[in-house]
Each structure stands twice: as structure tokens, then as C-alpha cells.
Write an enzyme that holds these catalytic residues in place. Structure first.
Site, PDB file in Angstrom:
ATOM      1  N   ARG A  83       0.803  -1.232   0.000  1.00 33.15           N
ATOM      2  CA  ARG A  83       0.000   0.000   0.000  1.00 33.15           C
ATOM      3  C   ARG A  83       0.837   1.285   0.000  1.00 33.15           C
ATOM      4  O   ARG A  83       0.363   2.330   0.436  1.00 33.15           O
ATOM      5  CB  ARG A  83      -0.978   0.019   1.175  1.00 33.15           C
ATOM      6  CG  ARG A  83      -1.928  -1.174   1.147  1.00 33.15           C
ATOM      7  CD  ARG A  83      -3.150  -0.966   2.014  1.00 33.15           C
ATOM      8  NE  ARG A  83      -3.897  -2.202   2.115  1.00 33.15           N
ATOM      9  CZ  ARG A  83      -3.676  -3.149   3.041  1.00 33.15           C
ATOM     10  NH1 ARG A  83      -2.764  -2.968   3.963  1.00 33.15           N
ATOM     11  NH2 ARG A  83      -4.393  -4.240   3.039  1.00 33.15           N
ATOM     12  N   ASN A 139      -2.712  17.859 -21.632  1.00 40.81           N
ATOM     13  CA  ASN A 139      -3.034  16.824 -22.607  1.00 40.81           C
ATOM     14  C   ASN A 139      -3.271  17.375 -24.004  1.00 40.81           C
ATOM     15  O   ASN A 139      -3.862  16.701 -24.838  1.00 40.81           O
ATOM     16  CB  ASN A 139      -4.265  16.038 -22.136  1.00 40.81           C
ATOM     17  CG  ASN A 139      -3.927  15.186 -20.927  1.00 40.81           C
ATOM     18  OD1 ASN A 139      -2.915  14.519 -20.904  1.00 40.81           O
ATOM     19  ND2 ASN A 139      -4.778  15.249 -19.920  1.00 40.81           N
ATOM     20  N   ARG A 151      -5.325  20.947 -15.032  1.00 40.87           N
ATOM     21  CA  ARG A 151      -4.274  20.007 -15.408  1.00 40.87           C
ATOM     22  C   ARG A 151      -4.518  19.390 -16.785  1.00 40.87           C
ATOM     23  O   ARG A 151      -3.578  18.994 -17.479  1.00 40.87           O
ATOM     24  CB  ARG A 151      -4.163  18.904 -14.355  1.00 40.87           C
ATOM     25  CG  ARG A 151      -3.068  17.923 -14.679  1.00 40.87           C
ATOM     26  CD  ARG A 151      -2.688  17.087 -13.478  1.00 40.87           C
ATOM     27  NE  ARG A 151      -1.740  16.061 -13.856  1.00 40.87           N
ATOM     28  CZ  ARG A 151      -1.053  15.345 -12.997  1.00 40.87           C
ATOM     29  NH1 ARG A 151      -1.202  15.549 -11.702  1.00 40.87           N
ATOM     30  NH2 ARG A 151      -0.211  14.431 -13.396  1.00 40.87           N
ATOM     31  N   LYS A 199       1.763  10.741 -12.130  1.00 40.13           N
ATOM     32  CA  LYS A 199       0.942   9.736 -12.807  1.00 40.13           C
ATOM     33  C   LYS A 199       1.739   8.449 -12.919  1.00 40.13           C
ATOM     34  O   LYS A 199       2.856   8.440 -13.424  1.00 40.13           O
ATOM     35  CB  LYS A 199       0.557  10.208 -14.202  1.00 40.13           C
ATOM     36  CG  LYS A 199      -0.540  11.248 -14.202  1.00 40.13           C
ATOM     37  CD  LYS A 199      -1.062  11.453 -15.611  1.00 40.13           C
ATOM     38  CE  LYS A 199      -2.176  12.482 -15.646  1.00 40.13           C
ATOM     39  NZ  LYS A 199      -2.674  12.677 -17.015  1.00 40.13           N
ATOM     40  N   HIS A 258      -3.079  15.034 -26.862  1.00 38.57           N
ATOM     41  CA  HIS A 258      -3.031  13.662 -26.358  1.00 38.57           C
ATOM     42  C   HIS A 258      -4.289  12.861 -26.670  1.00 38.57           C
ATOM     43  O   HIS A 258      -4.212  11.641 -26.821  1.00 38.57           O
ATOM     44  CB  HIS A 258      -2.788  13.655 -24.844  1.00 38.57           C
ATOM     45  CG  HIS A 258      -1.369  13.950 -24.481  1.00 38.57           C
ATOM     46  ND1 HIS A 258      -0.731  15.124 -24.812  1.00 38.57           N
ATOM     47  CD2 HIS A 258      -0.434  13.205 -23.829  1.00 38.57           C
ATOM     48  CE1 HIS A 258       0.513  15.095 -24.355  1.00 38.57           C
ATOM     49  NE2 HIS A 258       0.711  13.949 -23.758  1.00 38.57           N
ATOM     50  N   GLU A 273      -5.955  16.141 -11.316  1.00 33.53           N
ATOM     51  CA  GLU A 273      -6.511  16.306 -12.648  1.00 33.53           C
ATOM     52  C   GLU A 273      -8.018  16.537 -12.642  1.00 33.53           C
ATOM     53  O   GLU A 273      -8.773  15.898 -13.373  1.00 33.53           O
ATOM     54  CB  GLU A 273      -6.176  15.077 -13.518  1.00 33.53           C
ATOM     55  CG  GLU A 273      -6.267  15.392 -14.996  1.00 33.53           C
ATOM     56  CD  GLU A 273      -5.513  14.370 -15.846  1.00 33.53           C
ATOM     57  OE1 GLU A 273      -5.253  13.271 -15.376  1.00 33.53           O
ATOM     58  OE2 GLU A 273      -5.191  14.724 -16.983  1.00 33.53           O
ATOM     59  N   HIS A 313      -3.642   9.623 -28.434  1.00 33.94           N
ATOM     60  CA  HIS A 313      -3.986   8.297 -27.913  1.00 33.94           C
ATOM     61  C   HIS A 313      -4.749   7.490 -28.955  1.00 33.94           C
ATOM     62  O   HIS A 313      -4.575   6.277 -29.061  1.00 33.94           O
ATOM     63  CB  HIS A 313      -4.838   8.426 -26.643  1.00 33.94           C
ATOM     64  CG  HIS A 313      -4.028   8.739 -25.420  1.00 33.94           C
ATOM     65  ND1 HIS A 313      -4.612   8.937 -24.188  1.00 33.94           N
ATOM     66  CD2 HIS A 313      -2.698   8.871 -25.229  1.00 33.94           C
ATOM     67  CE1 HIS A 313      -3.653   9.200 -23.307  1.00 33.94           C
ATOM     68  NE2 HIS A 313      -2.495   9.175 -23.919  1.00 33.94           N
ATOM     69  N   GLU A 363       6.849  17.015 -26.473  1.00 34.60           N
ATOM     70  CA  GLU A 363       6.273  17.490 -25.213  1.00 34.60           C
ATOM     71  C   GLU A 363       6.858  18.858 -24.830  1.00 34.60           C
ATOM     72  O   GLU A 363       6.151  19.710 -24.277  1.00 34.60           O
ATOM     73  CB  GLU A 363       6.504  16.487 -24.081  1.00 34.60           C
ATOM     74  CG  GLU A 363       5.879  15.116 -24.288  1.00 34.60           C
ATOM     75  CD  GLU A 363       4.376  15.065 -23.970  1.00 34.60           C
ATOM     76  OE1 GLU A 363       3.823  16.029 -23.402  1.00 34.60           O
ATOM     77  OE2 GLU A 363       3.756  14.036 -24.315  1.00 34.60           O
ATOM     78  N   LYS A 398       5.193  22.376 -16.213  1.00 32.22           N
ATOM     79  CA  LYS A 398       4.336  21.284 -15.775  1.00 32.22           C
ATOM     80  C   LYS A 398       4.081  21.348 -14.270  1.00 32.22           C
ATOM     81  O   LYS A 398       2.954  21.141 -13.810  1.00 32.22           O
ATOM     82  CB  LYS A 398       4.928  19.923 -16.163  1.00 32.22           C
ATOM     83  CG  LYS A 398       4.014  18.775 -15.751  1.00 32.22           C
ATOM     84  CD  LYS A 398       4.217  17.509 -16.522  1.00 32.22           C
ATOM     85  CE  LYS A 398       3.133  16.504 -16.120  1.00 32.22           C
ATOM     86  NZ  LYS A 398       3.323  15.185 -16.719  1.00 32.22           N
ATOM     87  N   HIS A 441       4.978   7.585 -28.431  1.00 32.15           N
ATOM     88  CA  HIS A 441       4.011   8.480 -27.788  1.00 32.15           C
ATOM     89  C   HIS A 441       4.222   9.927 -28.256  1.00 32.15           C
ATOM     90  O   HIS A 441       3.272  10.609 -28.628  1.00 32.15           O
ATOM     91  CB  HIS A 441       4.155   8.361 -26.275  1.00 32.15           C
ATOM     92  CG  HIS A 441       3.296   9.316 -25.494  1.00 32.15           C
ATOM     93  ND1 HIS A 441       1.923   9.195 -25.424  1.00 32.15           N
ATOM     94  CD2 HIS A 441       3.622  10.430 -24.778  1.00 32.15           C
ATOM     95  CE1 HIS A 441       1.438  10.186 -24.686  1.00 32.15           C
ATOM     96  NE2 HIS A 441       2.444  10.944 -24.281  1.00 32.15           N
TER      97      HIS A 441
END
Lengths: 367, 367
Positions: free
Chosen positions: A119, A243, A239, A141, A246, A235, A250, A183, A225, A263
Site C-alpha cells: 500500500r 493533454n 491540469r 501519474k 493527447h 486532474e 492516444h 512534449e 508542468k 508516444h
């Protein structure tokens, strides 16, 4: 060495940027609080940097290693399970520190392992690709892909520290340097017009890995960032501007199969689509569009989607994106060069034409 | 209906306790903020309660279901992956709410899925076993087992609400009612001597499922646990006292193979070992020990470890426990009846004798 702090209250952490700093043991000592360390890396990076790191840390810690297969195709629950098995076999307990030595895939999986082993245990990132240095090293992330969608499984989890050694870029394939630059350019587009101007002037020096300039570009990208993430760690709102490109990207990555387009390449083509749609809505000038296209091209990046895709592919794949709220498609677009907005308020006809025109242009390029 | 709030700042949430309240739609409406709901349950619970819940919620929400195989043996990364697949196949997005309808295994896995689906979605617990009602519904522990260790993979993640319908206990096998009672008795031992006294008086009524008394027992157990968790959400310190008997118990469960001893049964035998060790250290009277043994027995629980185990088994298995800090074994013991401590300061000879004597006593019981 440049240092910045990502401000997240009790989860704040430092980012160090400099040439050769992966060999500065004191940076690691500050972030490691137990006796056990697990270095997670992959088969490509291990021969380059693993032995030196193990030797350095073995002076003070009980060091174990976990070497994963290389590539986005292995960013799966199964590979994540392998990290868990390595930790348990080495009898690592809650005070262990996991070090991610590698690119974004290693960082995402090692971070997810850190977030969920017993955890939650401590975590240090040593990103070795430009993409991971400017993107996944800030923001917490972590996660893995699912056959039905990219990054669908994961957690927000912050590292104790990020140690960015710019010398590792010298062993990076040029294609991946370009992918990372996508990026970097994105930060200029969404929140820093002056940085965009600077990138236009310096793109050749950056692609030639001028150490001072690349350190500056990484620093300014991380600051951009970190500013956004500090405002919106989970997010919920702003935030999402990170993207830009993106959601389109994606769709390209998913359609082409993970790993066939990098990517960053998909993000570049996606950013150009977002810029083009923003122009159709009257937010940008034609010159803004041509400057954006020229900058991505100067970084050897694709500026059009793959010709084999169709409008229907894009629509079907974009609905599954995490940014779709209860069925209505929300996109990151530009309000002006250097200023992004998140909106579902765009004419669907513009969206369709933007993609159709790009696909037509793509078909005309000899493959 | 009884209500209590687990105080965790912005992660605070209510626990509702009452007969039949799984059919009170308003309790769900308050906790669901999107349009999508995924009910995760298992093959045993589904025929009993799933249809009614789907019908009730389908009035307002897009409801999908995921029915898992029943049992601790299926609390694995693979089954967790199934939940993720169900969510993606139903095209659930970040605004979905996952409802865990079932016992602790369902709750732990559905909660872990909620913690990590698209990096975190909303989560409601509807625990249907006494154990999950008094234990896993409070505290935010979620996760799965690994072949090399129990609960080694997971996250801390709080639900939006916990809805405890005491009527579901009427379909619970009596063996599982006993297993839940082990945790109830544990709360008396670690932090509430008056509750322990009350349990001694009411144990027969509780085992007969007197609705008012069982609601009281659940309420007082949840209050006890919520108090401890509120002081220490991430298990850095005092929260460890909730693990009275669990370090011993995990060793029993692991040795016997998950599912052969119920968790609560292992905890009961483990609590008696911890009580016995506390007595050997001079913290408890002989009467404290005999009262504890008598109360567990009155709840039809085992008070001795399985005879087939050895001292060496216990030692080997307890070292892997999460509460082992860098190699030294820390245990939850009692300072007095109703007051627990966490310590690694106990004579190893007492530890050895405590286990050896218990194993000898266990061998004398006809199996």
C-alpha cells in the site's frame, strides 16, 4: 545543477537537473530513508547504467534489481506483477525505496509498484529519456496499459525526488529525442509563448544536445508542468491542458498498436490537429499554425496522422478517453499561442473537417 | 438507523447501519455523482441481493455488474484485472461509481479497482458479512494477495459511503458470523474494556442475531476503528494496534493456504497468542487470559493454532509481515485488558514458549 521544487504540500519533492548527476550519491541519500533499495530498469538501460548505480548504492544499502523487458508492449499488469514478485522474493518491506532507472514506461510501472507495494513505499525517479524527463517525472501519474485502453490502470503517486542526468540523453536514439521534444514544444504552445519563441531559435542546438540549452529546456518544461500540477494534483480541472494533442494522439497510438508510433510522435501529430482545429474556430492565425508545424518538423516529428486511419477511427477511439465526461467529447484547444483551454464547445463540423483534411494530406505523402 | 462519520478531512465519509437499508435509494443517491455505476459482487452474493440492487439503481443510473468467483483464493491480480476489463467493456469513465456488494474479499478488490481505475474513481461499500462490516468497511485498506504474501499489493483509498445492512447477516453461514465476531472481540481487547464486558454479557444474543444488539456491536466496533484510523490514516503508528492477533494470524493463514482457515478464525487464535504473550510479560492477569479465551470460545472460535504448525513456521512467516521494520519483529500486545501497545521489546524466550505451549495444547485436542 539546476533544482526546482514541485509544490504539493506534504508531498512536495525536488527535481535535480544536471550532467552526470546520476553518480551524485548524496542526492540519493537525501531521499532514501530505509536500508533497502530496489532498482527497476529495463534490458536496454541495464547494460548502460545499472552496474554503476548498484555499486554506488551498495556502499550504504541492501540493493536488489528488477530488469524488465523494454517497450510499451510490456507496460502491462503482468509486468507490474513481476516487480511485485521481485520485491517479495528479495523480502523488501515497507521501508524499501524503489528507484525507476529508465524512460516513461519504467517510471510509470515502477511508480505504480511503489504506489501499491504494501500500500505504498518510497520512490525515486531517474528518467533517462527526454520524454520522461520533461513529462512523466513531474505529476505523479503512474500505471499500466490494459488491452482495451492506454493508462487505464494506475494511481497518482509522488516520488521523493527526481534526478535528471542530461548525459543519459547521449545514448538515446534520435527518434526518441524527437519524441521528447514534442512534449517540450507542447509546453510552449499551452502556457509559455516566450518559451515557444526561444524553442524556434534554439531547436537545432537542442537537437544537437547542447548540454546547457537542453538543461534549460528541461528546466523550463518541468517548471511549466509543475506549475500546472501544483494547481490541480488530481486532474480535476486545469491540469487537463497538459493533454494538448493527447486525445488525438492516444487514438493514433491505440489504432496503430502500442509502440508502433512513439508516444511523442503521436502527440506531435495530435498537437497539430488541435492547433488546426483552434485555427478553424478563429482562435489562431494561419501564421500560428505554420509556425507550429515548422517547429515540430524541425524536431523531425510527424505533423499528420497516419493515412490508414479514418474519421470514424478517431471518433470511436476518442470516446474511450479519460477526458470524456459522461459521453461528451472534451478537447484541449488553444485560445491563443501560449494559452490553452479545455472545452467541449466546438463545432463538430470543424472537428470532422480538421481530421478529414489532415488524413487527405497524409495520403498524399509518399510512404 | 445509526450513522457515524469517519473523520478524515476532505476524505471523510459516513457509515450507515440498519436493518434493510440496502434498499434505501437515497443513501446511494447522496454518494453517486455520475451517471455510471458498476456493482462488483461474487457468485454467492449475486443470487441473493444483486437483482434488487440493479433494479433500484437502474431507475437513475447506467448500471453494469461484475460477478467474481467467491473466495480468498481469487483475491488476486488476475481477478482484479477482470474488474478492469468489465469497466472498460462497459465503457465506464472517470465519473463512474463502483459499488462493492459482498464481504471483505469483494470490498478489498472492488476498492482496489476503484483506487486504480483511471487513477481513481468513486466507491461505495455495501458489506454483507460481519467481518467486512466491522473491519474492512472502515480504514480504506484495499488490495489483493500475491502468491508470496497476503495483502502485499494495494492502496489506501476511502469510500464515499459505507452502507451496512444488518439483514444481510441472516444469509451468512454461522462459521462466518463467528469469524466476524473475532474482530468485534478484538476491539474490546485493544481499546474498550467496557465493550469487552458488554460482549461477555451479550455474546449469546449476538450469535443469535438480535438485530438491535448486533447493530450496537457493529456501531461500537466501527467507532473504535474509526477513532484509531482518524489518528493514523496511513498506518504510520497507532493504527497498528488494529492488527492485534493478525501477525500470528497471517502466519496461520499463509501456512494453511488461503481460505482453509477463515481470516477471523486465524485472528481469534492469533489474539489468544498475543494475550498469552502479554500475560507472560506480566501485563495481564490469568483471569484476563481465561476471560478472553472464554469469550472467543463462546463465539465458536478456535483459541489455539493448528497442531501441524511448528515454532519455525511461525518465525519464518512472521518475518515477511508488513509490520516487520528492517528485520526486527514488532507485535501488537496488551498493556492491560482494553489497552494495546506495539512493541518489539519482548523476550524472545517468552515468544517461543507461548507458541510452543499453544502448539502442544493444540496437539492434545482430538481432530
Amino acid at each position: 545543477m539546476r533544482t526546482l521544487t514541485v509544490e504539493l504540500g506534504e508531498r512536495s519533492y525536488p527535481i535535480y537537473i544536471g550532467g552526470g548527476i546520476r553518480q551524485q550519491k548524496d542526492l540519493f541519500d537525501q531521499a532514501i530513508h530505509g536500508k533497502q533499495v530496489m532498482i527497476v530498469t529495463n534490458e536496454t538501460i541495464a547494460p548502460l547504467y545499472l552496474d554503476a548505480m548498484v555499486s554506488m548504492l551498495a556502499e550504504s544499502y541492501q540493493v536488489a534489481t528488477c530488469i524488465l523487458p523494454d517497450g510499451e508492449a510490456f507496460k502491462t499488469l503482468e509486468t507490474y506483477g513481476q516487480i511485485m514478485t521481485s520485491l517479495l522474493e528479495a523480502k523488501h518491506n515497507r521501508t524499501t525505496t524503489i528507484i525507476a532507472l529508465g524512460g516513461g514506461v519504467v517510471g510509470d510501472m515502477a511508480g505504480y509498484a511503489a504506489a501499491t507495494y504494501q500500500r505504498g513505499v518510497a520512490f525515486i525517479q531517474v528518467p533517462t529519456t527526454l520524454l520522461s524527463q520533461v513529462d512523466s517525472s513531474v505529476g505523479g501519474k503512474t500505471g499500466v496499459n490494459h488491452p482495451l485502453g492506454k493508462n487505464m490502470i494506475g494511481a497518482f503517486y509522488q516520488p521523493q525526488a527526481v534526478i535528471i542526468d542530461t548525459h543519459t540523453l547521449s545514448t538515446l536514439p534520435v527518434k526518441e529525442l524527437s519524441a521528447g521534444m514534442a512534449e517540450v514544444i507542447k509546453y510552449g504552445l499551452i502556457c509559455d509563448a516566450a518559451f515557444f519563441d526561444w524553442l524556434e531559435q534554439e531547436i537545432d542546438a537542442l537537437m544537437a544536445l547542447d548540454n546547457d540549452k537542453i538543461s534549460d529546456a528541461i528546466y523550463r518544461s518541468c517548471v511549466a508542468k509543475a506549475d500546472v500540477v501544483a494547481q490541480d494534483e488530481r486532474e480535476g480541472g486545469i491540469r487537463a491542458i497538459l493533454n494538448l494533442g493527447h486525445t488525438f494522439g492516444h487514438a493514433i497510438e491505440t489504432h496503430m498498436g502500442y509502440g508502433n508510433w512513439l508516444h511523442g510522435e503521436a502527440v506531435a501529430a495530435g498537437c497539430v490537429l488541435a492547433v488546426d482545429l483552434s485555427w478553424r474556430m478563429g482562435n489562431l492565425t494561419e501564421q500560428d499554425v505554420s509556425r507550429s508545424v515548422a517547429l515540430f518538423k524541425a524536431a523531425n516529428l510527424p505533423v499528420l496522422p497516419p493515412a490508414e486511419m479514418t474519421l470514424e477511427h478517431f471518433k470511436a477511439l476518442m470516446v474511450l478517453d479519460k477526458k470524456v465526461l459522461d459521453g461528451s467529447l472534451r478537447l484541449v484547444l488553444l485560445d491563443s499561442l501560449g494559452d490553452a483551454i479545455v472545452t467541449s464547445d466546438f463545432p463538430m463540423s470543424d472537428f470532422d473537417e480538421c481530421i478529414i483534411d489532415a488524413l487527405e494530406a497524409s495520403e498524399k505523402i509518399p510512404s
